[in-house]
Write an enzyme that holds these catalytic residues in place. Structure first.
Site, PDB file in Angstrom:
ATOM      1  N   ASP A   1      -5.893 -27.692 -55.533  1.00 50.63           N
ATOM      2  CA  ASP A   1      -5.373 -27.767 -54.165  1.00 50.63           C
ATOM      3  C   ASP A   1      -6.019 -26.841 -53.129  1.00 50.63           C
ATOM      4  O   ASP A   1      -6.973 -27.192 -52.496  1.00 50.63           O
ATOM      5  CB  ASP A   1      -3.856 -27.529 -54.172  1.00 50.63           C
ATOM      6  CG  ASP A   1      -3.121 -28.573 -54.980  1.00 50.63           C
ATOM      7  OD1 ASP A   1      -3.722 -29.135 -55.899  1.00 50.63           O
ATOM      8  OD2 ASP A   1      -1.942 -28.832 -54.693  1.00 50.63           O
TER       9      ASP A   1
ATOM     10  N   GLU B   1       6.381 -23.124 -63.547  1.00 50.99           N
ATOM     11  CA  GLU B   1       5.123 -23.762 -63.145  1.00 50.99           C
ATOM     12  C   GLU B   1       3.976 -22.751 -63.056  1.00 50.99           C
ATOM     13  O   GLU B   1       2.840 -23.027 -63.419  1.00 50.99           O
ATOM     14  CB  GLU B   1       5.339 -24.423 -61.775  1.00 50.99           C
ATOM     15  CG  GLU B   1       4.152 -25.167 -61.219  1.00 50.99           C
ATOM     16  CD  GLU B   1       4.425 -25.715 -59.812  1.00 50.99           C
ATOM     17  OE1 GLU B   1       5.401 -25.284 -59.169  1.00 50.99           O
ATOM     18  OE2 GLU B   1       3.655 -26.575 -59.364  1.00 50.99           O
TER      19      GLU B   1
END
Ligand SMILES: *[C@@H]1O[C@H](CO)[C@@H](O)[C@H](O)[C@H]1NC(C)=O
Ligand SMILES: *[C@@H]1O[C@H](CO)[C@@H](O)[C@H](O)[C@H]1NC(C)=O
Ligand SMILES: *[C@@H]1O[C@H](CO)[C@@H](O)[C@H](O)[C@H]1NC(C)=O
Ligand SMILES: *[C@@H]1O[C@H](CO)[C@@H](O)[C@H](O)[C@H]1NC(C)=O
Length: 798
Positions: free
Chosen positions: A533, A765
């Site tokens: 990202d 995460e």
């Protein structure tokens, strides 16, 4: 909202902007255009349901829904020939292989394939009978219905502590003083219908009842049919006490079926056992026997047996080489358990951005992919309960070690989603349940964008395992068959990358699709397709760019293709091109020429870049609206073609892929970067981006906090650890150092994940690089579960 909650909405794995029911309702209720209506919508708001009864102490309501679904329209009805982008790959499907039919297919028919709900059951068929659990929870003195996994419910913990991916699982959920356990078991006996029978046990235990707590827990178990088959209610349902027939029906797949309930109280825990038996039309007399064997003490006995089988299997496969405390072993089981228990089955059509405007279409129009099914693991049940291409390769590193058949089945499903150009949509939002978790603007997939071909990580393991005789003869034969059938698809996949993502210079690659138009609002234009990202790249996207990570993914892919071709009878010739490409990409001098910065002693991307950028608030006019204050990027120096000086995960890709010779001084430099606390080293794992980077922990836009600009991610730490392990065994001057760093990094990662689990009840995460605390989505038993392989010291098979 806390800072942690305000996560990005535009990113590789897109998270819903809100997680409350309002949002989901909005998504369901949003006005659907005629075209969208042709999708497989489950019209939950239309369903009929009946409340059936209750039992003492714990109230159990059984609801029955009939889901009516709307049929697909063929094509999109405007007379165009089917565009290439939605034309399936031209070749036999992998899932049609004999090995995925028969007993294999039947054994995986029923399962907990609805990862987005706390407990849900369905079959691997588009229009299944589905079952699920809901209950009424109390938070802040108010009732809340629990059904779909969501953060807002604030459960202290939940997840499958044990699950074998096939016929047994045990989950614990703690909801404000109430502990629920859900266990299931499948059983196939001579009389059962297709897929066998299943039993579900729900245990409820309340801590001290507080003033705000109701006297009894309210539980709802529902059964619904996505097809249009009738469901009937049993006669005795209004008086559910001991044992009773709740419902029955008939389906073409499993024959007649019946759902029975048997409840049970002991002093502390309240059970309900629900038995689902199929093929009840064949022999009525045996049904009662089967129900008995799937409830009560007989069921308890079978659960014990399955549980110890699971424990033994875990011990055998992930047996840690050093002695870990028993708590770590339990967390390891919960990680793999929830990864396997999170495997889902989806059916539907992806939305694809239509590549070129034509007379019927305008820019930005989308088109539907063909209706397809996907059997896949998911990164996170509440946040990302659907398939993600780049995550899946990491999931399969664990799953193939546990169950090769499940793994091949999943990989086969993914490769069957390939179109005629060799492209696979990277995020799979198939069917209404999957769609309900994704904001509309992120649904459309772009056919020009790739995603790291991580499935090659697993294929490489499998081919190396074969070459080294690690598998049984039968297993090797099956893997060979799989490779034979998938070879054409893998070639097309490789070629898609090798052509569409190539760079200007020979042997260079870059992630296409960085948005230049957006540049002025972003500190550094994101590279969503890389999977990383907001990891900083060249400040100004151009065709001159060279991305180091993609180059290394291509090396893995080429090398793997070559190895596979060597194992197949008549592919050796075609394998030569891959061998050459792999050689070229592994050429140390060429790599250094294109990506190595001698002064810094690190590997970097190359592109049109300046370090002198910043965000400033300015008045801007957008789409003819009133001017408003926005953060706009200012460039204070003319960019030029150069190496892009950000040290981080991308810098370590040549190290990860073991391109660096073990005697090279450059290896020493890599170890310096890894072990230096001013750059990547922390006591919790390696940072994604060096503290010295100009983009370290910088926001990309006002709404875009740092994501891959500092925090610790388990997937990359696993790959780096794997490489450290490799160099700690290779002759050379850095061997001992690699070993020391390996041991420390491994210890840090395990300890931090365990501490967080103990404290919060979840795997996360990512982990904060300053304090080590878990961040982002949770439970996240996707690649964070790689901690299990780290404990087991189980790395690449090659
Ligand atoms: C199931 O079928 C097999 C083969 O038809 C038979 O040998 C076996 O005895 C049967 N088992 C039961 C429990 O009926
Ligand atoms: C990949 O692309 C390069 C550049 O076009 C080409 O030379 C090479 O042969 C290709 N590799 C394979 C395996 O097709
Ligand atoms: C680099 O970016 C600047 C600013 O957009 C542009 O003027 C220049 O032509 C670019 N250089 C190259 C080599 O593309
Ligand atoms: C660690 O990195 C910093 C920043 O690059 C550097 O100044 C320092 O010399 C390095 N320390 C060691 C021991 O290499």
């Amino acid at each position: 909202m806390t800072g942690d909650d305000r996560r990005k909405t535009t990113r590789n794995r897109i998270k819903p902007s809100t997680t409350n029911e309002d949002h989901n309702n909005k998504l369901r209720n949003r006005k659907l255009s005629q075209k969208e209506r042709s999708k497989d919508q489950i019209r939950i708001l239309d369903v009929n349901f009946v409340t059936l009864g209750f039992i003492i102490m714990t109230s159990l309501f059984v609801l029955f829904f009939v889901f009516r679904s709307v049929k697909f329209l063929d094509g999109d009805g405007n007379g165009d020939v089917l565009p290439r982008v939605v034309t399936p790959f031209n070749g036999p499907k992998i899932m049609d292989l004999e090995m995925f039919q028969g007993e294999h297919k039947e054994s995986l028919y029923w399962g907990t394939y609805r990862p987005n709900v706390y407990f849900g059951f369905r079959a691997r068929t588009p229009k299944s009978l589905v079952a699920g659990l809901m209950w009424l929870g109390v938070k802040d003195g108010q009732y809340h219905m629990r059904h779909v996994c969501q953060d807002a419910d604030d459960l202290q913990t939940y997840g499958w502590n044990k699950h074998n991916g096939r016929d047994y699982g045990h989950q614990v959920l703690i909801d404000h003083g109430m502990t629920l356990t859900t266990s299931f078991l499948k059983s196939k006996v001579n009389d059962s219908g297709y897929g066998g029978d299943w039993a579900f046990r729900l245990g409820v235990q309340s801590e001290k009842l507080s003033e705000n707590m109701p006297e009894a827990a309210q539980l709802f178990f529902y059964v619904a049919d996505e097809g249009e088959n009738a469901l009937s209610l049993g006669r005795s349902v209004t008086e559910i006490y001991e044992k009773s027939l709740l419902a029955f029906g008939s389906r073409h797949d499993v024959g007649d079926w019946e759902l029975h309930l048997k409840s049970n109280d002991d002093f502390e825990v309240h059970h309900i056992d629900i038995a689902f038996v199929t093929g009840t039309d064949i022999d009525d007399a045996r049904v009662e026997e089967r129900v008995d064997s799937l409830t009560g003490t007989s069921l308890t006995g079978q659960f014990h047996k399955k549980e110890s089988e699971f424990d033994d299997k875990y011990e055998k496969i992930f047996n840690p080489s050093d002695k870990l405390d028993s708590e770590s072993v339990e967390v390891g089981k919960a990680a793999i358990g929830n990864l396997l228990g999170g495997i889902g089955y989806f059916y539907g059509q992806s939305k694809i951005l239509f590549p070129q405007p034509s007379k019927h279409r305008s820019d930005g129009d989308s088109i539907l992919y063909w209706p397809a099914e996907l059997y896949t693991a998911v990164p996170s049940r509440p946040f990302f309960p659907r398939g993600f291409l780049w995550d899946e390769g990491f999931h399969q590193l664990l799953i193939w070690r546990w169950d090769k058949h499940i793994s091949l089945d999943i990989i086969g499903h993914w490769l069957d989603l390939m179109n005629i150009d060799g492209w696979i949509p990277r995020e799979q939002i198939l069917g209404a349940e999957a769609l309900s978790k994704v904001p509309e603007e992120f649904v459309v997939q772009r056919p020009s964008n790739g995603n790291p071909p991580t499935l090659f990580l697993v294929l490489q393991d499998l081919v190396c395992g074969m070459m080294r005789n690690r598998f049984s003869a039968t297993e090797s034969k099956e893997i060979s068959t799989f490779f034979e059938r998938s070879y054409g698809r893998l070639e097309a996949w490789f070629q898609w990358f090798n052509t569409t993502q190539s760079g200007k210079d020979k042997s260079s690659y870059y992630w296409h699709g960085r948005k230049e138009s957006q540049t002025i609002f972003e500190l550094n234009p994101k590279t969503l397709s890389s999977g990383l990202d907001d990891y900083p790249r060249a400040s100004h996207p151009t065709e001159e760019e060279r991305h180091l990570d993609l180059r290394c993914w291509m090396l893995l892919a080429a090398d793997c293709m070559h190895s596979i071709s060597e194992q197949l009878v008549n592919k050796k010739e075609s394998g030569k091109a891959y061998e050459e490409t792999a050689k070229l990409l592994a050429d140390f001098d060429l790599l250094n020429k294109m990506h190595y910065d001698k002064d810094y002693g690190a590997y970097f991307d190359y592109g049109n870049h300046t370090e002198k950028v910043r965000l400033r608030r300015q008045l801007v006019e957008k789409n003819g609206n009133q001017p408003s204050l926005e953060l706009v990027r200012e460039v204070l120096e003319k960019p030029e073609l150069r190496l892009v000086p950000h040290v981080g995960y991308v810098s370590l890709f040549p190290f990860i892929w073991k391109i660096i010779p073990s005697k090279s001084q450059i290896l020493g430099k890599q170890l310096d970067i890894i072990a230096n606390t001013s750059t990547l080293w922390t006591n919790f794992g390696l940072r994604s981006l060096s503290k010295t980077s100009s983009m370290y922990m910088r926001r990309n836009t006002e709404h875009d906090p740092p994501y891959w600009r500092g925090p610790i991610w388990m997937n990359m730490n696993y790959l780096i650890l794997s490489s450290l392990h490799h160099y700690s065994k290779e002759e050379g001057p850095y061997r001992e150092r690699a070993k020391t760093i390996y041991n420390e990094l491994r210890g840090n990662l395990i300890r931090n994940v365990m501490e967080n689990y103990k404290r919060t009840g979840y795997l996360w995460e990512q982990y904060d690089q300053k304090k080590g605390n878990g961040k982002g989505a949770h439970p996240f038993t996707g690649w964070t579960s790689l901690v299990v392989l780290i404990m087991a010291e189980s790395y690449s098979e090659c």
